[in-house]
Design a protein around this motif. Structure first.
Motif, PDB file in Angstrom:
ATOM      1  N   THR A  38      -8.645   4.585  10.118  1.00  0.00           N
ATOM      2  CA  THR A  38      -9.984   3.981  10.037  1.00  0.00           C
ATOM      3  C   THR A  38     -10.115   2.852  11.058  1.00  0.00           C
ATOM      4  OG1 THR A  38     -10.071   4.483   7.677  1.00  0.00           O
ATOM      5  CG2 THR A  38     -11.638   2.856   8.470  1.00  0.00           C
ATOM      6  N   ALA A  73      -8.520  -0.442  -1.745  1.00  0.00           N
ATOM      7  CA  ALA A  73      -7.153  -0.082  -2.152  1.00  0.00           C
ATOM      8  C   ALA A  73      -6.587  -1.159  -3.080  1.00  0.00           C
ATOM      9  CB  ALA A  73      -6.267   0.085  -0.919  1.00  0.00           C
ATOM     10  N   PRO A 104     -25.148  -6.240   8.330  1.00  0.00           N
ATOM     11  CA  PRO A 104     -26.081  -5.749   9.359  1.00  0.00           C
ATOM     12  C   PRO A 104     -27.536  -6.118   9.095  1.00  0.00           C
ATOM     13  CG  PRO A 104     -24.595  -4.006   8.652  1.00  0.00           C
ATOM     14  CD  PRO A 104     -24.352  -5.155   7.744  1.00  0.00           C
ATOM     15  N   LEU A 146       0.827  -1.216   0.000  1.00  0.00           N
ATOM     16  CA  LEU A 146       0.000   0.000   0.000  1.00  0.00           C
ATOM     17  C   LEU A 146       0.855   1.257   0.000  1.00  0.00           C
ATOM     18  CD1 LEU A 146      -2.544  -1.112   2.749  1.00  0.00           C
ATOM     19  CD2 LEU A 146      -2.950  -1.057   0.289  1.00  0.00           C
ATOM     20  N   ASP A 201     -12.835   2.392  13.889  1.00  0.00           N
ATOM     21  CA  ASP A 201     -13.663   1.175  13.874  1.00  0.00           C
ATOM     22  C   ASP A 201     -13.654   0.487  15.230  1.00  0.00           C
ATOM     23  OD1 ASP A 201     -14.643   1.130  11.366  1.00  0.00           O
ATOM     24  OD2 ASP A 201     -13.285  -0.396  10.562  1.00  0.00           O
ATOM     25  N   ALA A 206      -7.488  -7.807   9.156  1.00  0.00           N
ATOM     26  CA  ALA A 206      -7.069  -7.037   7.981  1.00  0.00           C
ATOM     27  C   ALA A 206      -5.755  -6.294   8.220  1.00  0.00           C
ATOM     28  CB  ALA A 206      -8.176  -6.037   7.607  1.00  0.00           C
ATOM     29  N   ASP A 239     -19.238  -4.418   5.621  1.00  0.00           N
ATOM     30  CA  ASP A 239     -19.760  -3.391   6.532  1.00  0.00           C
ATOM     31  C   ASP A 239     -18.700  -2.839   7.477  1.00  0.00           C
ATOM     32  OD1 ASP A 239     -19.714  -5.907   7.822  1.00  0.00           O
ATOM     33  OD2 ASP A 239     -21.066  -5.142   9.379  1.00  0.00           O
ATOM     34  N   THR A 240     -17.527  -3.465   7.537  1.00  0.00           N
ATOM     35  CA  THR A 240     -16.493  -2.948   8.438  1.00  0.00           C
ATOM     36  C   THR A 240     -15.564  -2.021   7.647  1.00  0.00           C
ATOM     37  OG1 THR A 240     -16.605  -5.048   9.596  1.00  0.00           O
ATOM     38  CG2 THR A 240     -14.751  -3.625  10.130  1.00  0.00           C
ATOM     39  N   PRO A 241     -15.544  -0.743   7.997  1.00  0.00           N
ATOM     40  CA  PRO A 241     -14.795   0.227   7.178  1.00  0.00           C
ATOM     41  C   PRO A 241     -13.320  -0.120   6.959  1.00  0.00           C
ATOM     42  CG  PRO A 241     -16.270   1.374   8.655  1.00  0.00           C
ATOM     43  CD  PRO A 241     -16.337  -0.067   9.043  1.00  0.00           C
ATOM     44  N   THR A 242     -12.643  -0.655   7.976  1.00  0.00           N
ATOM     45  CA  THR A 242     -11.221  -0.986   7.810  1.00  0.00           C
ATOM     46  C   THR A 242     -11.036  -1.964   6.658  1.00  0.00           C
ATOM     47  OG1 THR A 242     -10.898  -0.755  10.193  1.00  0.00           O
ATOM     48  CG2 THR A 242      -9.186  -1.931   8.974  1.00  0.00           C
ATOM     49  N   GLU A 243     -11.849  -3.024   6.678  1.00  0.00           N
ATOM     50  CA  GLU A 243     -11.726  -4.058   5.645  1.00  0.00           C
ATOM     51  C   GLU A 243     -12.125  -3.512   4.275  1.00  0.00           C
ATOM     52  OE1 GLU A 243     -13.057  -8.114   7.070  1.00  0.00           O
ATOM     53  OE2 GLU A 243     -13.953  -6.777   8.546  1.00  0.00           O
ATOM     54  N   HIS A 277     -17.534 -10.226  15.490  1.00  0.00           N
ATOM     55  CA  HIS A 277     -17.191 -10.625  14.112  1.00  0.00           C
ATOM     56  C   HIS A 277     -16.511  -9.475  13.370  1.00  0.00           C
ATOM     57  CE1 HIS A 277     -18.358 -10.674   9.785  1.00  0.00           C
ATOM     58  NE2 HIS A 277     -17.929 -11.920   9.866  1.00  0.00           N
ATOM     59  N   GLN A 295     -21.412 -11.811   6.939  1.00  0.00           N
ATOM     60  CA  GLN A 295     -22.256 -11.236   7.993  1.00  0.00           C
ATOM     61  C   GLN A 295     -22.446  -9.754   7.745  1.00  0.00           C
ATOM     62  OE1 GLN A 295     -21.688 -12.157  12.052  1.00  0.00           O
ATOM     63  NE2 GLN A 295     -21.283 -14.319  11.672  1.00  0.00           N
ATOM     64  N   ARG A 304     -22.148 -10.080  16.361  1.00  0.00           N
ATOM     65  CA  ARG A 304     -21.885  -9.279  15.159  1.00  0.00           C
ATOM     66  C   ARG A 304     -20.720  -8.312  15.402  1.00  0.00           C
ATOM     67  NH1 ARG A 304     -26.359  -6.018  14.284  1.00  0.00           N
ATOM     68  NH2 ARG A 304     -27.592  -7.862  13.887  1.00  0.00           N
ATOM     69  N   ASP A 336     -19.072 -10.145   2.081  1.00  0.00           N
ATOM     70  CA  ASP A 336     -18.868 -10.535   3.482  1.00  0.00           C
ATOM     71  C   ASP A 336     -20.122 -11.306   3.904  1.00  0.00           C
ATOM     72  OD1 ASP A 336     -17.956 -10.740   6.064  1.00  0.00           O
ATOM     73  OD2 ASP A 336     -18.686  -8.753   6.661  1.00  0.00           O
ATOM     74  N   ILE A 357      -5.810   3.766   6.466  1.00  0.00           N
ATOM     75  CA  ILE A 357      -6.406   2.499   6.942  1.00  0.00           C
ATOM     76  C   ILE A 357      -6.214   2.357   8.447  1.00  0.00           C
ATOM     77  CG2 ILE A 357      -6.129  -0.034   6.869  1.00  0.00           C
ATOM     78  CD1 ILE A 357      -5.774   0.283   3.808  1.00  0.00           C
ATOM     79  N   GLU A 397     -11.916  -0.441   3.241  1.00  0.00           N
ATOM     80  CA  GLU A 397     -10.894   0.488   2.730  1.00  0.00           C
ATOM     81  C   GLU A 397      -9.701  -0.288   2.169  1.00  0.00           C
ATOM     82  OE1 GLU A 397     -10.149   3.670   5.412  1.00  0.00           O
ATOM     83  OE2 GLU A 397      -8.507   4.465   4.195  1.00  0.00           O
ATOM     84  N   LEU A 398      -9.320  -1.340   2.897  1.00  0.00           N
ATOM     85  CA  LEU A 398      -8.187  -2.148   2.438  1.00  0.00           C
ATOM     86  C   LEU A 398      -8.523  -2.836   1.108  1.00  0.00           C
ATOM     87  CD1 LEU A 398      -5.374  -3.257   3.019  1.00  0.00           C
ATOM     88  CD2 LEU A 398      -6.433  -5.082   4.367  1.00  0.00           C
TER      89      LEU A 398
END
Lengths: 109, 456
Positions: free
Chosen positions: A27, B20, B57, A16, A31, A64, B10-14, A56, B55, A53, B53, A24, B16-17
């Motif tokens: 973020t 990219a 929401p 990256l 998160d 990540a 739904d998870t922003p970190t994942e 998860h 799972q 949830r 993904d 990231i 965004e990665l």
């Protein structure tokens, strides 16, 4: 097990651009802060679905960025076969979350 | 074109990665955080691949795959999950995922998985297109799988979306109106009228009124305003069959209509504008007609934008058997007969026959067989004599010869039967043509045939 998986961290740094990696990590911090709150609230309310949830999502976000120990704690929280109640799991998970964020801040390019 | 990937995470970190990575691969990426968002994006910007993904929401990734398929989204689905169990993988594949990635994944793993899925999808689409082009046994009203007909189907599909005029040529009985109808039905105009007009069947004095309509009092008998075929076809398709028979003065009026897109009804003063796609057809050699000065060259070029030539049945190989079986099934059902097929000898004879009257002749032969016989198999004995022993000049069809020899006075019923059978023999069992020669309705012949069979 390290807080951050060095192999994953190296891979991210190689793959990256620095600006994207910085973004990231930022973020991820946001998160984890939000998801930890959601996990806490769900645990207190006895909301098993919400708890699962949130765990998860924490596991996914942690995996990540290579936050291995946090990912492990989150996976344990997700696992119905793991009998530790939320009030036992959550302090450990919060601790690992803080450690992961601190470790990632150090890696920020 | 860059592949479009829909990322459902739904998870922003994942998210965004993954974005990219996708950006680095050169893909266009849309992102949805919920099932509902994914459905909305996928239906407005159809993706080539969807990274899902499990799972989410507002539902599971499996549910999303089902709903995407229901919505007609034809993309490669790749499930991305933290759950590495075999059970989850099997379930993902069963639900229609093309592949499965476990988090965390490397950029290389994502790239390989995605490229494989996109390639598989591309190859499947190519295979389906090739199968569709090579293996189609029917197309709209057509029956036939021969290479000649596959070319016809492809042309129809290619031209359907356009507004361009199509000129259909082919021998009588090859399905020119069917082709025009197929073009209309495959076109965006399918919901609007398809109006067919046989220029040869309308008296020349009435042709202008039939095409452009008339106003009340325009001529004797014009008791009311009447919309013509052009107006009726507004928004749809106007099919002008036997265009080669159109009188010269009418050709001028049609040319003007094609140039302006508007016309004046007979007896009217106001121009009317319509949007009708024109398809023309003839069994004549239209170029020869132009050269001979019988058909206007400027009109020819207006109409002959996309030529579509229908092959004669004799050039369609085993299509003749497909069509024979098709008609046998249809007529058997209509007549309540128990035909199940043709025996080998009958098939060989049908295959070898020259069929100068093309599909229409075959249709009449099959109807005749079904009306006059019972199943379960069509045999040589049921085929018309002309088919079994074709005359040496069959390909060019002998000229009309009517029995003129003097006979003793016979009962009227016998004379009638003799005349009908002679006409049928002469037209190779083409009932409508035989009926036309005898100047009776085809149903009269069918009724007589059925009655004679009962008597027998």
């Amino acid at each position: 097990m390290d807080t951050i998986n060095t192999e994953v961290a190296r891979q991210l740094a190689e793959e990256l651009p620095p600006s994207v990696l910085r973004s990231i990590i930022t973020t991820f911090e946001a998160d984890i802060g939000r998801l930890a709150q959601e996990l806490l609230a769900a645990g207190r309310a006895g909301n098993a679905e919400g708890y699962h949830r949130a765990a998860h999502s924490i596991a996914g976000a942690a995996s990540a960025v290579g936050a291995s120990r946090l990912e492990r704690e989150a996976r344990m929280a997700m696992n119905p076969a793991h009998h530790e109640p939320p009030h036992v799991v959550m302090p450990r998970l919060m601790l690992e979350a803080k450690a992961a964020i601190e470790a990632l801040r150090l890696l920020r390019p | 074109m860059r592949p479009r990937v829909l990322l459902v995470e739904d998870t922003p970190t994942e998210a965004e990665l993954a974005r990219a990575h996708l950006s680095a691969f050169g893909h266009d990426c849309d992102h949805a955080g919920t099932v509902a968002q994914a459905l909305a994006i996928a239906t407005t910007h159809p993706p080539d691949a969807v990274l899902i993904d499990l799972q989410l929401p507002d539902g599971s990734g499996f549910e999303l795959m089902r709903r995407l398929r229901q919505a007609g989204v034809d993309a490669a689905f790749i499930v991305v999950t933290v759950n590495a169990s075999v059970k989850a993988a099997v379930e993902a594949m069963r639900e229609g995922a093309m592949d499965f990635i476990v988090k965390p994944y490397s950029r290389a793993r994502l790239q390989v998985t995605l490229e494989n899925a996109l390639e598989t999808r591309r190859l499947r689409a190519e295979l389906e297109a090739a199968r569709a082009q090579l293996g189609r046994g029917s197309f709209f009203g057509f029956v036939g799988a021969s290479p000649a007909m596959q070319a016809v189907y492809r042309t129809i599909e290619s031209v359907a979306g356009s507004r361009a005029a199509v000129f259909v040529t082919g021998e009588s009985g090859t399905g020119k109106e069917l082709a025009a109808d197929a073009i209309h039905r495959a076109s965006p105009r399918a919901g609007k009228p398809f109006v067919a007009l046989n220029c040869a069947a309308i008296p020349r004095d009435l042709l202008e009124s039939e095409i452009f309509g008339h106003v009340k009092g325009a001529f004797t008998g014009a008791t009311d305003n009447r919309a013509g075929a052009a107006k009726q076809a507004d928004g749809g398709t106007l099919f002008l069959d036997e265009i080669g028979e159109m009188p010269a003065d009418m050709q001028v009026k049609l040319l003007r209509f094609l140039q302006l897109g508007s016309f004046t009804p007979v007896g009217g003063t106001k121009l009317e504008k319509v949007d009708a796609r024109i398809i023309a057809a003839t069994n004549r050699d239209i170029r020869a007609e132009v050269e001979a000065g019988r058909f206007r060259e400027d009109l020819f070029y207006r109409l002959y934008v996309v030529p579509l030539e229908l092959p004669p049945l004799r050039a369609r190989g085993e299509d003749v058997l497909l069509i024979a079986r098709h008609f046998l099934e249809v007529f058997s059902a209509e007549e309540g007969k128990g035909f199940q097929g043709l025996d080998a000898e009958a098939e060989a004879l049908i295959l070898a026959a020259p069929w100068p009257g093309n599909v229409r002749q075959l249709q009449n032969v099959m109807r005749n067989i079904v009306v006059l016989h019972d199943g379960p198999l069509v045999t040589r004995a049921m085929l018309p004599a002309q088919l079994i022993q074709p005359s040496p000049r069959e390909g060019t069809r002998p000229a009309v010869r009517v029995e003129r020899r003097a006979r003793a006075v016979e009962p009227l019923a016998v004379v009638e039967k003799r005349a009908i059978l002679a006409a049928l023999e002469h037209t190779a069992q083409d009932v409508p043509r035989a009926a036309a020669l005898l100047e009776v309705n085809p149903s009269t012949i069918y009724r007589k045939l059925a009655a004679w069979k009962k008597e027998a």
